[in-house]
Motif scaffolding. Structure first.
Motif, PDB file in Angstrom:
ATOM      1  N   GLU A 138      42.827  36.159  42.625  1.00 32.90           N
ATOM      2  CA  GLU A 138      41.601  35.680  42.033  1.00 32.90           C
ATOM      3  C   GLU A 138      41.511  34.544  41.442  1.00 32.90           C
ATOM      4  O   GLU A 138      40.653  33.703  41.657  1.00 32.90           O
ATOM      5  N   LYS A 152      26.273  38.558  34.205  1.00 35.23           N
ATOM      6  CA  LYS A 152      27.652  38.735  34.943  1.00 35.23           C
ATOM      7  C   LYS A 152      28.306  37.602  35.485  1.00 35.23           C
ATOM      8  O   LYS A 152      29.346  37.046  35.424  1.00 35.23           O
ATOM      9  N   GLU A 173      31.486  35.295  34.678  1.00 30.17           N
ATOM     10  CA  GLU A 173      32.587  34.739  35.674  1.00 30.17           C
ATOM     11  C   GLU A 173      32.628  33.277  35.529  1.00 30.17           C
ATOM     12  O   GLU A 173      34.041  32.837  35.865  1.00 30.17           O
ATOM     13  N   LYS A 176      35.023  32.622  32.825  1.00 29.97           N
ATOM     14  CA  LYS A 176      36.630  33.130  33.300  1.00 29.97           C
ATOM     15  C   LYS A 176      37.370  32.216  34.208  1.00 29.97           C
ATOM     16  O   LYS A 176      38.239  31.819  33.872  1.00 29.97           O
TER      17      LYS A 176
END
Length: 621
Positions: free
Chosen positions: A395, A462, A466, A469
């Protein structure tokens, strides 16, 4: 100049000429129809040509259209599509303004011509009838005159004859008088008929026929004018689209002028820049001095313990010190064991070799030894091959070089921010709708949008997590991008080793064969990580061909690099036969291969494949 006065006696020729004029008009209509079909066909072919060279969506070809030259080509394709549309406009306008109008006009013209020539034939038939009546009256008058003369002559003969009675003479006289009277009546009728005919004939040639021929002349002149107007329209239809076609061509020229070769060159750098530094110089190894070599993995660190700067394989080198050596041959040269293999167990039972034979160690030169270490990491090769062949990448894009990883992370952050903006726009719209419902309850229930608002809030949260991150990973990459120093080159290799999760997930433990870490563990890591890069460099090479099969006679535990574990009775493929050192190279599947002791397997070689393999080996050498 009138057809009625000049061509009063050319009825048949005028009929043929007007029919020829209608044929010419129909021929022109057919010509325009074929022109419209050509325009449609040309437009269709242009559209198909433009569509054929359009980039396919979600394909690698679509990514290539970010360069200015390919963007200009794409603009040319789009303009050619518009260019084709103008030819379709030409076809449509010609069909509606020329073909359709002339087709209706031809039908009207035929009806008008038929009516005029019908009137002309009718007048001609009338004058012919009058002439026939005149001829009949004339013949009757002539006959009556002749009979009157004969009756007069008979009377005179009878009157001169003394032998004829008076009664016969009287009878002859009365007959002569009767005939004379009939002749006079026929004369009067003939004169009347003649006068009537002359009047009719005068009207025919000076009134009726000129009027009819004048109408035919006007009809023919209208036809000529109409076909001239159609030809003018034919040219105007083309002329109307010339400005738009000119704009299309101007756009193509503008797109061509927008090509920037410097920008394209910079984009190539941005697309393929890895962020690694070039490798340093390779140290000279003096073989004239006796060197102490051991079979331990720590010999690598010992050989470098004299303080010399070791050659770098990390960073941007990616194994490019040997760019022209085939990968399979190089691996064969560097990873093939050279010490005698362990003897087969006394029995076929797996307990006979509790720990399995160890792969042999050989005293190698430091450079080749180090190259062997990062070239023969089979789990790493397997992992990266699976990624390259469609497997899911990590990822955080840690399988990419630093510069490419930074670009991918930045694209992901931008994509997530766009998604957040979309969700926020939807939330704002629903909030406004809810306010309207609150102010005007009759328009809807405000509570009906609460569930959707809650979902949007969760989605936004959410997405923000993300973004945080990926921004963390991005900051980490930007903070670790290499500088042009020797220390930075070392750090780039270490950074790749720490962040390449795909390699970490499938790589073996980094312990030395004796179970302990060497003092230069970080340097070992630096040397091993680029193995994946080197593998990627040659990943397009074809694997070694299969030259036979083999059956495992005993269980062999390949615990070290370069070997492969096999189970008793297992069937495998042979890709390299024993070269006299007691080891045979085998393959289990497309990604798993290694060496096993020749005495542990029973080999069945394919003679033809073996000959091909040997010839390929000679060519590669």
């Amino acid at each position: 100049m009138s057809w009625g006065t000049e061509l009063w006696d050319q009825f048949d020729n005028l009929e043929k000429h007007t029919q020829w004029g209608i044929d010419v008009l129909e021929k022109y209509i057919k010509f325009v129809k074929e022109r419209t079909e050509i325009e449609l066909s040309y437009a269709k072919q242009l559209r198909n040509l433009s569509k054929k060279y359009q980039p396919k969506k979600n394909s690698k070809e679509e990514e290539e259209y970010r360069y200015t030259s390919t963007k200009a080509f794409l603009a040319t394709l789009n303009e050619m599509n518009d260019y084709a549309g103008q030819h379709e406009v030409i076809s449509e306008n010609m069909t509606s303004l020329i073909t359709g109008e002339l087709t209706r006009y031809v039908q009207e013209l035929k009806q008008e011509r038929k009516s005029h020539f019908h009137d002309g034939r009718k007048a001609q038939q009338h004058i012919e009838t009058c002439w026939k009546q005149l001829e009949a009256s004339k013949r009757r008058f002539e006959r009556d005159c002749k009979e009157a003369d004969r009756a007069q002559q008979y009377f005179e003969k009878m009157d001169a004859d003394i032998n004829v009675t008076k009664a016969d003479v009287e009878k002859a006289r009365q007959q002569a008088q009767l005939r004379h009277q009939m002749a006079e009546d026929s004369k009067a009728e003939y004169c009347s008929t003649l006068q009537k005919f002359n009047s009719e004939q005068h009207d025919h040639y000076y009134t009726h026929i000129p009027n009819i021929f004048q109408k035919i002349q006007e009809m023919e002149e209208r036809r000529i004018v109409r076909i001239g107007e159609s030809m003018k329209t034919f040219a105007d239809v083309d002329r109307q689209v010339i400005p738009i076609i000119g704009k299309c061509l101007d756009e193509i020229t503008k797109a061509a002028e927008s090509i920037d070769h410097k920008n394209d060159s910079q984009m190539v750098i941005e697309a393929f820049k890895s962020g690694f530094e070039p490798p340093g110089d390779v140290d000279f190894e003096d073989f004239t001095q006796p060197m102490k070599r051991t079979v331990s993995e720590s010999s690598l660190s010992n050989s470098r313990g004299d303080g010399k700067s070791e050659p770098k394989f990390g960073g941007k080198s990616k194994g490019k010190l040997w760019p022209f050596i085939k990968k399979n041959k190089l691996m064969s040269l560097l990873t093939s064991p050279h010490q005698p293999p362990p003897p087969p167990p006394a029995s076929a039972s797996p307990s006979a070799v509790p720990n399995g034979p160890q792969s042999p160690k050989q005293q190698k030169e430091p450079l080749s030894h180090r190259f062997n270490e990062f070239m023969t990491s089979k789990p790493k090769i397997h992992c990266f091959r699976s990624l390259k062949r469609g497997g899911a990448g990590p990822e955080d894009f840690s399988n990419l070089p630093p510069e490419q990883r930074r670009k991918k992370l930045q694209q992901k952050v931008d994509e997530l921010n766009r998604d957040i903006q979309k969700e926020m726009d939807q939330r704002d719209a629903l909030t406004k709708m809810k306010d309207v419902y609150i102010k005007n309850p009759q328009m809807g229930d405000p509570a009906s949008v609460d569930h959707r608002l809650a979902e949007l809030g969760q989605n936004i949260e959410k997405l923000r997590l993300e973004v945080q991150k990926f921004e963390g990973w991005l900051a980490e990459v930007e903070g670790r991008l290499p500088m042009r120093t020797e220390q930075a080159r070392r750090q780039s290799g270490l950074y790749e080793a720490q962040n390449t999760s795909a390699v970490n997930s499938c790589a073996q433990d980094r312990e030395s064969p004796d179970g302990s870490y060497t003092e230069e563990q970080s340097q070992e890591t630096e040397m091993k990580v680029p193995a994946t890069d080197f593998d990627d460099e040659f990943d397009d090479e074809e694997p070694l061909p299969t030259i036979g099969t083999c059956k495992a006679l005993y269980t062999f535990e390949g615990q070290n690099e370069g070997t492969i574990s096999v189970a008793e009775g297992e069937m495998l493929y042979v890709i390299e036969e024993d070269k006299g050192d007691g080891w045979t190279r085998i393959r289990r599947n497309e990604d798993e291969e290694g060496y096993v002791p020749t005495s542990y397997v029973e080999v069945y070689l394919d003679k033809n494949a073996k000959d091909v393999y040997k010839s390929l080996q000679k060519i590669s050498e």
